[in-house]
Write a protein that holds these residues in place. Sequence first.
Motif, PDB file in Angstrom:
ATOM      1  N   MET A  42      29.301   5.119  55.951  1.00 52.17           N
ATOM      2  CA  MET A  42      28.658   6.093  55.487  1.00 52.17           C
ATOM      3  C   MET A  42      29.312   6.823  54.474  1.00 52.17           C
ATOM      4  N   GLN A  43      30.628   7.162  55.059  1.00 53.70           N
ATOM      5  CA  GLN A  43      31.556   8.291  54.172  1.00 53.70           C
ATOM      6  C   GLN A  43      31.926   7.715  52.956  1.00 53.70           C
ATOM      7  N   LYS A  44      32.303   6.550  52.759  1.00 50.96           N
ATOM      8  CA  LYS A  44      32.627   5.655  51.805  1.00 50.96           C
ATOM      9  C   LYS A  44      31.608   5.773  50.568  1.00 50.96           C
ATOM     10  N   LEU A  45      30.321   5.367  51.096  1.00 47.86           N
ATOM     11  CA  LEU A  45      29.142   5.470  50.283  1.00 47.86           C
ATOM     12  C   LEU A  45      29.068   6.939  49.650  1.00 47.86           C
ATOM     13  N   LEU A  46      28.984   7.987  50.613  1.00 51.79           N
ATOM     14  CA  LEU A  46      28.842   9.377  50.070  1.00 51.79           C
ATOM     15  C   LEU A  46      30.010   9.804  49.018  1.00 51.79           C
ATOM     16  N   GLN A  47      31.020   9.212  49.356  1.00 48.37           N
ATOM     17  CA  GLN A  47      32.298   9.574  48.319  1.00 48.37           C
ATOM     18  C   GLN A  47      31.855   8.722  46.944  1.00 48.37           C
ATOM     19  N   GLU A  48      31.408   7.726  47.063  1.00 47.69           N
ATOM     20  CA  GLU A  48      30.967   6.919  45.894  1.00 47.69           C
ATOM     21  C   GLU A  48      29.839   7.611  45.174  1.00 47.69           C
ATOM     22  N   ILE A  49      28.901   8.251  45.666  1.00 47.33           N
ATOM     23  CA  ILE A  49      27.800   9.080  44.997  1.00 47.33           C
ATOM     24  C   ILE A  49      28.505  10.238  44.469  1.00 47.33           C
ATOM     25  N   ARG A  50      29.102  11.030  45.148  1.00 49.48           N
ATOM     26  CA  ARG A  50      29.822  12.356  44.847  1.00 49.48           C
ATOM     27  C   ARG A  50      30.642  12.031  43.639  1.00 49.48           C
ATOM     28  N   ALA A  51      31.073  10.798  43.468  1.00 48.73           N
ATOM     29  CA  ALA A  51      32.215  10.760  42.250  1.00 48.73           C
ATOM     30  C   ALA A  51      31.236   9.735  40.890  1.00 48.73           C
ATOM     31  N   CYS A  52      30.037   9.524  41.204  1.00 50.88           N
ATOM     32  CA  CYS A  52      29.195   9.026  40.278  1.00 50.88           C
ATOM     33  C   CYS A  52      29.183   9.695  38.979  1.00 50.88           C
ATOM     34  N   SER A  53      29.346   9.027  37.793  1.00 51.06           N
ATOM     35  CA  SER A  53      29.368   9.714  36.436  1.00 51.06           C
ATOM     36  C   SER A  53      28.581   8.836  35.665  1.00 51.06           C
ATOM     37  N   VAL A  54      27.594   8.017  36.051  1.00 52.44           N
ATOM     38  CA  VAL A  54      26.657   6.964  35.283  1.00 52.44           C
ATOM     39  C   VAL A  54      26.059   7.475  34.135  1.00 52.44           C
ATOM     40  N   CYS A  55      25.531   8.886  34.340  1.00 51.05           N
ATOM     41  CA  CYS A  55      24.545   9.688  33.233  1.00 51.05           C
ATOM     42  C   CYS A  55      25.458  10.661  32.881  1.00 51.05           C
ATOM     43  N   GLU A  56      26.461  10.871  32.939  1.00 52.32           N
ATOM     44  CA  GLU A  56      27.412  11.908  32.511  1.00 52.32           C
ATOM     45  C   GLU A  56      27.015  12.506  31.034  1.00 52.32           C
ATOM     46  N   LYS A  57      26.841  11.746  30.279  1.00 56.04           N
ATOM     47  CA  LYS A  57      26.764  11.891  28.751  1.00 56.04           C
ATOM     48  C   LYS A  57      25.366  12.818  28.618  1.00 56.04           C
ATOM     49  N   ASP A  58      24.423  12.530  29.632  1.00 55.07           N
ATOM     50  CA  ASP A  58      23.101  13.316  29.535  1.00 55.07           C
ATOM     51  C   ASP A  58      22.912  14.473  30.518  1.00 55.07           C
ATOM     52  N   LEU A  59      24.162  14.857  30.987  1.00 60.48           N
ATOM     53  CA  LEU A  59      24.102  16.029  32.037  1.00 60.48           C
ATOM     54  C   LEU A  59      24.664  17.157  31.195  1.00 60.48           C
ATOM     55  N   PRO A  60      23.852  18.260  30.889  1.00 60.06           N
ATOM     56  CA  PRO A  60      24.481  19.471  30.215  1.00 60.06           C
ATOM     57  C   PRO A  60      25.390  20.057  30.751  1.00 60.06           C
ATOM     58  N   LEU A  61      25.477  20.230  32.075  1.00 54.10           N
ATOM     59  CA  LEU A  61      26.391  20.904  33.047  1.00 54.10           C
ATOM     60  C   LEU A  61      27.512  19.720  33.602  1.00 54.10           C
ATOM     61  N   GLY A  62      27.452  18.489  33.268  1.00 51.26           N
ATOM     62  CA  GLY A  62      28.183  17.462  33.885  1.00 51.26           C
ATOM     63  C   GLY A  62      27.748  16.978  35.008  1.00 51.26           C
ATOM     64  N   PRO A  63      28.348  15.884  35.514  1.00 53.38           N
ATOM     65  CA  PRO A  63      28.004  15.556  36.803  1.00 53.38           C
ATOM     66  C   PRO A  63      28.541  16.165  38.132  1.00 53.38           C
ATOM     67  N   ARG A  64      27.731  16.579  39.121  1.00 49.60           N
ATOM     68  CA  ARG A  64      27.973  16.981  40.249  1.00 49.60           C
ATOM     69  C   ARG A  64      27.053  16.605  41.427  1.00 49.60           C
ATOM     70  N   PRO A  65      27.039  15.396  41.732  1.00 47.79           N
ATOM     71  CA  PRO A  65      25.964  14.789  42.538  1.00 47.79           C
ATOM     72  C   PRO A  65      25.909  15.391  43.960  1.00 47.79           C
ATOM     73  N   ILE A  66      24.742  15.960  44.354  1.00 45.69           N
ATOM     74  CA  ILE A  66      24.479  16.678  45.508  1.00 45.69           C
ATOM     75  C   ILE A  66      23.859  15.780  46.556  1.00 45.69           C
ATOM     76  N   VAL A  67      24.278  15.409  47.476  1.00 47.78           N
ATOM     77  CA  VAL A  67      23.650  14.658  48.614  1.00 47.78           C
ATOM     78  C   VAL A  67      24.454  15.156  50.007  1.00 47.78           C
ATOM     79  N   ALA A  68      23.665  14.805  51.089  1.00 47.44           N
ATOM     80  CA  ALA A  68      23.967  14.975  52.486  1.00 47.44           C
ATOM     81  C   ALA A  68      23.212  13.810  53.324  1.00 47.44           C
TER      82      ALA A  68
END
Length: 189
Positions: free
Chosen positions: A1-27
Amino acid sequence: MQKLLQEIRACSVCEKDLPLGPRPIVAASPTSKIAVIGQAPGTAVHESGIPWDDPSGRRLREWMGITDEVFYDPKNLAIIPMGFCYPGKGKSGDLPPRPECAPLWHKPLFDSIKEIKLTLLIGQYAQKYYLQNNMKGTLTETVRNYDEYLPEFMPLPHPSPRNNIWLKKNEWFERDLVPKLKSIISSAL
């Protein structure tokens, strides 16, 4: 689970479409009992990095009848938005959640959580994604008929202050549904 959460928090798939940049929020935790699926973080949550850290979150916790400590303990709740990053501002509020997130991350998350007893579907985006053809014609009808989706799902309106008019028009929600929600949450935890 921790590895998956780290992957999600590092995701930048749609970075170009995010006005404030990526900052995935998940718990989440393998032992989360309740999943909270909302829309996407707003600017306050993007800044703090804490899910539901805004007036909407305070109202949601009131509806659920739980404290901040219970809400923010991943052993209790998995907080999984439809869009993990702030999507930007639209004409009348935030833009819809980015469409890449849920198909990419929801299944791996739910495959890693073994004890979910209830999933709260907050707002139309979560309801459309999870209820699909079982949704009613409107969000109001879907929420009013919540018992048809139990025990797996509980559809809710978004707790945003922007929905105060909806809450005034639909007094049955806080009178009838919220006490039922509190009872279900208490049993699940």
